[in-house]
Scaffold this motif. Structure first.
Motif, PDB file in Angstrom:
ATOM      1  N   ILE A 145       0.835  -1.202   0.000  1.00  0.00           N
ATOM      2  CA  ILE A 145       0.000   0.000   0.000  1.00  0.00           C
ATOM      3  C   ILE A 145       0.873   1.258   0.000  1.00  0.00           C
ATOM      4  N   THR A 146       1.884   1.271   0.875  1.00  0.00           N
ATOM      5  CA  THR A 146       2.763   2.439   0.960  1.00  0.00           C
ATOM      6  C   THR A 146       3.474   2.677  -0.358  1.00  0.00           C
ATOM      7  N   PHE A 147       3.931   1.611  -0.978  1.00  0.00           N
ATOM      8  CA  PHE A 147       4.629   1.711  -2.259  1.00  0.00           C
ATOM      9  C   PHE A 147       3.712   2.321  -3.326  1.00  0.00           C
ATOM     10  N   ALA A 148       2.469   1.842  -3.417  1.00  0.00           N
ATOM     11  CA  ALA A 148       1.525   2.349  -4.414  1.00  0.00           C
ATOM     12  C   ALA A 148       1.224   3.831  -4.176  1.00  0.00           C
ATOM     13  N   LEU A 149       1.021   4.204  -2.920  1.00  0.00           N
ATOM     14  CA  LEU A 149       0.743   5.607  -2.599  1.00  0.00           C
ATOM     15  C   LEU A 149       1.940   6.503  -2.939  1.00  0.00           C
ATOM     16  N   ALA A 150       3.136   5.970  -2.703  1.00  0.00           N
ATOM     17  CA  ALA A 150       4.341   6.747  -3.009  1.00  0.00           C
ATOM     18  C   ALA A 150       4.481   6.970  -4.513  1.00  0.00           C
ATOM     19  N   LEU A 151       4.197   5.947  -5.315  1.00  0.00           N
ATOM     20  CA  LEU A 151       4.254   6.087  -6.774  1.00  0.00           C
ATOM     21  C   LEU A 151       3.288   7.176  -7.242  1.00  0.00           C
ATOM     22  N   ILE A 152       2.067   7.120  -6.733  1.00  0.00           N
ATOM     23  CA  ILE A 152       1.055   8.109  -7.125  1.00  0.00           C
ATOM     24  C   ILE A 152       1.489   9.514  -6.703  1.00  0.00           C
ATOM     25  N   ALA A 153       2.052   9.627  -5.502  1.00  0.00           N
ATOM     26  CA  ALA A 153       2.468  10.931  -4.983  1.00  0.00           C
ATOM     27  C   ALA A 153       3.536  11.575  -5.867  1.00  0.00           C
ATOM     28  N   LEU A 154       4.475  10.784  -6.377  1.00  0.00           N
ATOM     29  CA  LEU A 154       5.519  11.333  -7.251  1.00  0.00           C
ATOM     30  C   LEU A 154       4.914  11.882  -8.539  1.00  0.00           C
ATOM     31  N   ILE A 155       3.974  11.147  -9.123  1.00  0.00           N
ATOM     32  CA  ILE A 155       3.360  11.591 -10.376  1.00  0.00           C
ATOM     33  C   ILE A 155       2.527  12.850 -10.150  1.00  0.00           C
ATOM     34  N   VAL A 156       1.737  12.849  -9.087  1.00  0.00           N
ATOM     35  CA  VAL A 156       0.930  14.030  -8.772  1.00  0.00           C
ATOM     36  C   VAL A 156       1.840  15.219  -8.453  1.00  0.00           C
ATOM     37  N   GLY A 157       2.948  14.961  -7.794  1.00  0.00           N
ATOM     38  CA  GLY A 157       3.899  16.022  -7.485  1.00  0.00           C
ATOM     39  C   GLY A 157       4.416  16.705  -8.737  1.00  0.00           C
ATOM     40  N   TYR A 158       4.708  15.911  -9.779  1.00  0.00           N
ATOM     41  CA  TYR A 158       5.163  16.501 -11.048  1.00  0.00           C
ATOM     42  C   TYR A 158       4.072  17.373 -11.657  1.00  0.00           C
ATOM     43  N   LEU A 159       2.840  16.865 -11.661  1.00  0.00           N
ATOM     44  CA  LEU A 159       1.746  17.565 -12.318  1.00  0.00           C
ATOM     45  C   LEU A 159       1.362  18.860 -11.593  1.00  0.00           C
ATOM     46  N   LEU A 160       1.386  18.855 -10.267  1.00  0.00           N
ATOM     47  CA  LEU A 160       0.915  20.009  -9.506  1.00  0.00           C
ATOM     48  C   LEU A 160       2.064  20.900  -9.022  1.00  0.00           C
ATOM     49  N   TYR A 161       2.948  20.341  -8.189  1.00  0.00           N
ATOM     50  CA  TYR A 161       4.008  21.178  -7.631  1.00  0.00           C
ATOM     51  C   TYR A 161       5.013  21.584  -8.708  1.00  0.00           C
ATOM     52  N   GLY A 162       5.260  20.672  -9.654  1.00  0.00           N
ATOM     53  CA  GLY A 162       6.158  21.017 -10.753  1.00  0.00           C
ATOM     54  C   GLY A 162       5.637  22.194 -11.558  1.00  0.00           C
ATOM     55  N   LYS A 163       4.327  22.232 -11.778  1.00  0.00           N
ATOM     56  CA  LYS A 163       3.719  23.358 -12.494  1.00  0.00           C
ATOM     57  C   LYS A 163       3.844  24.645 -11.685  1.00  0.00           C
ATOM     58  N   PHE A 164       3.692  24.531 -10.374  1.00  0.00           N
ATOM     59  CA  PHE A 164       3.830  25.712  -9.516  1.00  0.00           C
ATOM     60  C   PHE A 164       5.258  26.250  -9.547  1.00  0.00           C
ATOM     61  N   VAL A 165       6.242  25.363  -9.450  1.00  0.00           N
ATOM     62  CA  VAL A 165       7.647  25.787  -9.492  1.00  0.00           C
ATOM     63  C   VAL A 165       7.960  26.458 -10.830  1.00  0.00           C
ATOM     64  N   GLU A 166       7.441  25.902 -11.912  1.00  0.00           N
ATOM     65  CA  GLU A 166       7.627  26.515 -13.225  1.00  0.00           C
ATOM     66  C   GLU A 166       7.022  27.917 -13.260  1.00  0.00           C
TER      67      GLU A 166
END
Length: 508
Positions: free
Chosen positions: A2-23
């Motif tokens: 479960i932790t592994f799956a949540l971590a994978l999702i968090a990395l992808i969401v991080g790129y889409l949301l926080y990465g856009k904010f940093v840009e």
């Protein structure tokens, strides 16, 4: 898992949301990039964005997100938190901002960027520090692929020295050639191999559904008669506390100062500034995914008996013989150092063909990171001594003494039984200290541009505390125990006060 799956999702969401904010904070525009404004056919060359992404990913990855994640797995599932949070909020932001800052300064190397914002004295310290780190990377990333290649061709006897020589010759050639002649042509293939390996292991995890510790578990409760008992209780973790050592051990999968020395290479090749987020931020998120997969595989390997699936009967018997003799425990590390774990897992999980493709990525990644590290060192030295690099003679003038120093580091590493792990600890600390310089540079830049500097300030303070505390508490350094943690806290307070005093004056 479960932790592994949540971590994978968090990395992808991080790129889409926080990465856009940093840009958005940085604000890319349509101004000419160095690849166009300073084109020279050697280092400033326009290349396709997909190719730049693959090269950037391979340059920053090496075996860092693999070896670091394997050794970080000894700490248990807390490694998941550092990989995800470190990658999204520190590492990928660090890579994007430093890469784009280099673009804005004509493809400037990291010491020059540091000098522009932190002063000449800091620049000179950074110059020496970064060159030593890059040469250390060259030495570390010669030895590890040589070990793996030696294991792949056991029928030829001990060929490790031959492979070391071959890799060094390749280093010299790749460091000397224009960036689009060799790096631009073959590196995307090697990057594909590294990504294939990660995807194949991910599929293996999904199919096997192995028992692995969740973030709410205590993995040491499950390690009876496993190698983790050796490392966790008697060895690695007892001498290396989670804070700060986890944050030094897992560097390239979370945040790595080395990346800021590599990003200028690609900053000199992008055609548009808006290519920055997928190339710089995206490649770091991809590296985080690789680290996450290897950390998961390694937790199963160390804590839940996965290693028994991967070794032959002879190796298993040899291990158990030494396991039953406490006097021999110190030598058991040879069975489970990071390069050996990679070889065992790839051969066991992916079969012959899959293992070859995966190992190609694992072998190619450190080699390519090593040669681009030395290429970066050559360019940094050339900028410092103001020696143009269009002529081969000038490139040789810098490369020969630099390679001699790398060979010296490598010889020391080979002559010490635990040399790889020692070098990796020093490399990890130097690597993260380099990120401290970069993060403070980025913070000053954002302050001067009147942009939200909090996104770099918090990682800068955290990594300053990590690196200073490591010096105070690590057995490889001052080893002050509880006093060392207090000293690390004092450094954090001083850094915080120093910054806000400077900020108040700067804003006036």
């Amino acid at each position: 898992m479960i932790t592994f799956a949540l971590a994978l999702i968090a990395l992808i969401v991080g790129y889409l949301l926080y990465g856009k904010f940093v840009e958005h904070v940085f604000g890319p525009d349509d101004r000419p990039t160095p690849a166009i404004a300073k084109a020279d056919g050697v280092d400033f060359v326009v290349m396709p964005s997909w190719k730049i992404f693959m090269i950037q990913f391979l340059n920053i990855a090496g075996t860092g997100p693999i070896f670091g994640a394997i050794m970080g797995a000894w700490y248990g599932p807390v490694a998941y938190l550092w990989i995800v949070l470190g990658c999204v909020f520190a590492g990928a932001m660090h890579d994007y901002m430093s890469g784009m800052l280099s673009v804005r300064h004509g493809g400037a190397n990291l010491p020059d960027l540091v000098g522009n914002y932190l002063g000449t004295t800091t620049k000179n310290i950074m110059l020496i520090f970064s060159i030593l780190l890059l040469m250390m990377v060259g030495a570390v990333f010669v030895y590890s692929p040589a070990i793996i290649l030696n294991g792949m061709f056991t029928e030829m006897g001990d060929t490790k020295m031959i492979w070391i020589i071959v890799i060094f010759v390749y280093y010299l050639v790749a460091t000397m050639l224009p960036i689009d002649k060799l790096i631009g042509k073959v590196y995307p293939l090697f990057a594909f191999s590294l990504i294939f390996m990660a995807v194949a292991l991910l599929v293996g995890l999904i199919i096997k559904q192995p028992s692995i510790p969740e973030i709410w578990d205590n993995p040491l409760q499950h390690n009876l008669n496993q190698p983790a008992e050796l490392f966790g209780v008697e060895g690695f973790m007892s001498n290396n506390a989670i804070f700060p050592c986890l944050f030094i051990t897992i560097a390239c999968g979370a945040i790595s100062g080395f990346h800021a020395t590599q990003s200028p290479l690609m900053a000199r090749c992008i055609k548009h500034e808006k290519m920055g987020r997928p190339i710089f931020y995206g490649s770091m998120i991809t590296e985080g995914l690789v680290a996450l997969i290897w950390a998961t595989v390694s937790m199963y390997f160390f804590y839940y008996g996965g290693w028994k699936e991967c070794v032959d009967a002879e190796t298993l018997n040899a291990f158990m013989a030494q396991w039953n003799d406490p006097a021999q425990h110190k030598t058991l590390v040879q069975f489970f150092d990071a390069p050996t774990v990679v070889k065992l897992v790839c051969n066991s999980w992916l079969g012959v063909l899959g293992g070859i493709l995966a190992l190609l990525g694992v072998v190619a990644a450190p080699i390519t990171s090593g040669d681009t590290a030395l290429r970066s060192a050559r360019l940094i030295i050339a900028d410092f001594v103001k020696m143009e690099q269009k002529t081969i003679k000038n490139r040789f003038t810098i490369c020969i003494p630099m390679f001699a120093a790398v060979i010296g580091i490598l010889v020391w590493q080979m002559e010490n039984p635990n040399g790889f792990n020692i070098i990796w600890q020093y490399f990890g600390w130097a690597n993260q200290t380099l990120s401290v310089f970069t993060l403070w540079t980025l913070t000053v830049y954002l302050c001067q541009k009147k942009k939200p500097f909090i996104i770099t300030l918090i990682p800068a303070l955290f990594m300053t505390t990590v690196c200073s505390t490591f010096i105070f508490v690590s057995p490889q350094a001052l080893h002050l125990g509880a006093l060392g943690y207090a000293c690390g806290g004092v450094v954090m307070v001083i850094a915080c006060i120093w910054f806000f005093v400077w900020y108040r004056k700067a804003m006036k």
